[in-house]
Design an enzyme around this catalytic site. Structure first.
Site, PDB file in Angstrom:
ATOM      1  N   ASP A   1       0.840  -1.187   0.000  1.00 25.30           N
ATOM      2  CA  ASP A   1       0.000   0.000   0.000  1.00 25.30           C
ATOM      3  C   ASP A   1       0.878   1.240   0.000  1.00 25.30           C
ATOM      4  OD1 ASP A   1      -2.584   1.447   0.552  1.00 25.30           O
ATOM      5  OD2 ASP A   1      -3.174  -0.546   1.234  1.00 25.30           O
TER       6      ASP A   1
ATOM      7  N   ASP B   1      -3.474   4.362  -2.173  1.00 29.12           N
ATOM      8  CA  ASP B   1      -4.600   4.782  -1.340  1.00 29.12           C
ATOM      9  C   ASP B   1      -5.195   6.086  -1.877  1.00 29.12           C
ATOM     10  OD1 ASP B   1      -6.119   4.405   1.148  1.00 29.12           O
ATOM     11  OD2 ASP B   1      -5.174   6.286   1.763  1.00 29.12           O
TER      12      ASP B   1
ATOM     13  N   GLU C   1      -6.710   3.347  -5.924  1.00 28.20           N
ATOM     14  CA  GLU C   1      -8.077   3.484  -5.401  1.00 28.20           C
ATOM     15  C   GLU C   1      -8.675   4.791  -5.921  1.00 28.20           C
ATOM     16  OE1 GLU C   1     -10.409   3.425  -1.108  1.00 28.20           O
ATOM     17  OE2 GLU C   1      -8.390   4.228  -1.201  1.00 28.20           O
TER      18      GLU C   1
ATOM     19  N   HIS D   1     -11.226  -4.082   3.242  1.00 27.40           N
ATOM     20  CA  HIS D   1     -11.167  -3.737   4.662  1.00 27.40           C
ATOM     21  C   HIS D   1     -12.049  -2.535   4.994  1.00 27.40           C
ATOM     22  CE1 HIS D   1      -8.523  -1.094   2.540  1.00 27.40           C
ATOM     23  NE2 HIS D   1      -8.405  -0.330   3.604  1.00 27.40           N
ATOM     24  N   ASP D   2     -12.693  -1.949   3.988  1.00 23.65           N
ATOM     25  CA  ASP D   2     -13.561  -0.790   4.224  1.00 23.65           C
ATOM     26  C   ASP D   2     -15.036  -1.112   4.055  1.00 23.65           C
ATOM     27  OD1 ASP D   2     -11.365   0.945   4.608  1.00 23.65           O
ATOM     28  OD2 ASP D   2     -11.204   1.363   2.468  1.00 23.65           O
TER      29      ASP D   2
END
Ligand code: NOJ
Ligand code: MG
Length: 570
Positions: free
Chosen positions: A112, A214, A285, A351-352
């Protein structure tokens, strides 16, 4: 005629040149995968221990959420040193060992990259904050209050309140899209870009295969920091409602066109490290879901010359209700807006997001995995979804996520609970007597890798069969996508490549369904055990929540013409 693929040998893993098109990416949330040192928190050595599992499962790459030194207010998305490992997760040497071992297992590793903000504990921000004349001051955003003392503009934070916090010491506000402890970097300052591209170089030199970036499109904002207009469609999106944040159309705090030349520069850097056909990739993202015609803006991140992000992440499927026509429309729209030669990507969770099995149901989640692993595009599989793991109700006094502390309904802890490995203490995630950082699911004794490994009806067995079908059938990995007109409640499509044709039929309903196929076929994989290999005439019977992958005979339609498949009569 049936094609004769019954004994086709496994092809070697991915094409070196396009591993990221053909491969499956598995998302590992490091805190929750495997604890190796008994502190109740997953770590890098723990992930290394489980590489064999991932290789046997049949995925091609792993993406690790942040493991850098961090105060962990946003669980690592608040980075205070981009070029090290937080002691909670291990050391740089542990990272190198994990990377080498992953490569030895044939697995690529994506990490990430968090460009939009740092932690307020990062030395850059501490320096910037120390005085108005600091050489790092302009690395972040500082503005005077408006005459009435209020923040410089109306930008609302997804974590609640304003994106601006007043720094009492200097009397200026600083910008933070997310938590106040996550100040935004000013990428219009060339020193920031240089320093952050050096971070990429640091990890590329160590051998990583790419980055998940991200909130990639947040990094460049309106240079005049103008107010966001109201969102005319507030509250109508199927995504979780973020309250005040969603009342604005976030036109000015993200997605500035200057992002595009930046990602072209980042792509050139990645390409300079892409040797021997082994691409180093950017999986960025992109959040634009409330923008009018957002898919067009999303697709622009591939770059006009396909020279920006290899894969701008697309979370369309996560926001949809479980309805066949909604899925077909969404997939068709993605396909329609893709620039020529661009490659889609798909995810069911992260994870969100609330877990897929919780959102749509256990049986339906199996159909969804079949969809994920058979559509055209790179699948991104969230850890535990191969087991049908579900959200875990985390009691308010155990809540850890900053989102959840703001509003328990928004908390992301439920989808981040420890991986369920076996029916021993703590499901094999951490030793007996140790408290895992988040509670384990109550059903962990029944839903775990060890149990599902030998159960042909399990989500794990299905995932493995699908991954193995992808490996042996090129049409599933790189074939074209042709939607078929199917009866209500059924989403059906063909994947075709040079005469190889796989028909996918997914029954979204609770009732059984009969379909008249364009041709005879052979079931490659069904969600129901015992049907693999079954020969099917022109009528395919699907039980409720059953999906099937079938090999079918030569096409009778020209490519691109949708072949209707009708409901069988009687
Ligand atoms: C998106 C990440 O996926 C999420 O977990 C994080 O909280 C925000 N970006 C801020 O970095
Ligand atoms: Mg640990």
């Amino acid at each position: 005629m049936l094609s004769s693929a019954t004994t086709r040998a496994d092809e070697p893993r991915g094409h070196a040149e396009s591993w990221w098109r053909e491969g499956v990416i598995y998302q590992v949330y490091p805190r929750s995968f495997q604890d190796s040192d008994g502190d109740g928190v997953g770590d890098l050595a723990g992930i290394q221990k489980r590489l064999g599992y991932l290789a046997r499962l049949g995925v091609d790459a792993i993406w690790l959420n942040p493991f850098y030194p961090s105060p962990m207010l946003d669980f690592g998305y608040d980075v205070c040193d981009h070029a090290d490992v937080d002691p909670l997760f291990g050391t740089l040497a542990d990272f190198d060992a994990l990377l080498a071992d992953a490569h030895a297992h044939g697995l690529r590793v994506l990490i990430d990259f968090v460009p939009n903000h740092t932690s307020s504990e990062h030395s850059w921000f501490r320096d910037a904050r120390s005085s108005r004349t600091s050489s790092k001051r302009d690395w972040y955003f500082w503005r005077d209050p408006r005459p009435d003392g209020s923040p410089p503009n109306n930008w609302a934070s997804p974590f609640g309140g304003s994106q601006w916090t007043l720094d009492e010491r200097s009397g200026q506000y600083y910008l933070h899209t997310f938590h106040p402890e996550q100040p935004d970097l000013n990428w219009r300052n060339p020193d920031v870009e240089r320093a952050m591209l050096d971070v990429l170089r640091f990890w590329l030199e160590r051998g990583v295969d790419g980055f998940r970036i991200d909130v990639a499109n947040f990094v460049l904002k309106d240079p005049q920091l103008r107010d966001n207009p109201p969102n005319p469609t507030a509250g109508t999106s199927s995504y979780k409602y973020l309250g005040h944040y969603d009342t604005q159309l976030h036109l000015h705090d993200k997605g500035h066109p200057d992002c595009h030349p930046l990602y072209r520069r980042i792509r050139r850097l990645l390409d300079s490290y892409s040797r021997d056909g082994s691409d180093r990739i950017a999986l960025g993202e992109i959040h634009l879901y409330e923008w009018p015609e957002w898919t067009r803006h999303w697709a622009a991140y591939y770059g006009e010359q396909l020279d920006e992000l290899h894969l701008p992440l697309n979370f369309t499927l996560v926001g949809l209700r479980w309805q066949a026509d909604a899925f077909r429309a969404a997939v068709d729209e993605i396909e329609a807006v893709l620039p020529a030669g661009a490659w889609p990507n798909l995810a069911l969770g992260s994870h969100d997001e609330s877990r897929i099995a919780t959102r749509i149901g256990r049986e339906q989640a199996k159909v969804a995995i079949m969809l994920l692993l058979s559509l055209r595009g790179t699948p991104i599989l969230y850890y535990g979804d191969e087991l049908g793991m579900e959200d875990v109700a985390v009691p308010v006094d155990c809540a850890r996520d900053p989102f959840g502390l703001l509003d328990p309904a928004l908390g992301r802890d439920p989808e981040r609970t420890p991986m369920q490995w076996d029916d021993g203490p703590n499901a094999g995630f951490c030793p007996a007597g140790v408290q895992p950082w988040l509670p384990l699911a109550d059903n962990h004794a029944a839903v775990n890798v060890a149990r599902q490994r030998d159960d042909p009806d399990s989500p794990l067995a299905l995932t493995k069969r699908l991954l193995s079908a992808r490996r042996s059938i090129a049409a599933l990995r790189r074939g074209d996508y042709e939607p078929l007109d199917a009866p209500g409640g059924c989403f059906a499509y063909l994947r075709t490549l040079e005469g190889e044709r796989v028909l996918v039929a997914l029954n979204y309903r609770e009732e059984a369904l009969e379909l008249l196929l364009p041709d005879r076929g052979r079931i490659l994989v069904s969600c129901r055990p015992g049907r693999d290999g079954e020969l099917v005439g022109r009528t395919l019977h699907l039980q409720s929540n059953e999906g099937c992958l079938l090999e079918v005979g030569e096409s009778r339609t020209s490519k691109g013409v949708s072949t209707p498949i009708a409901a069988a009569e009687g």
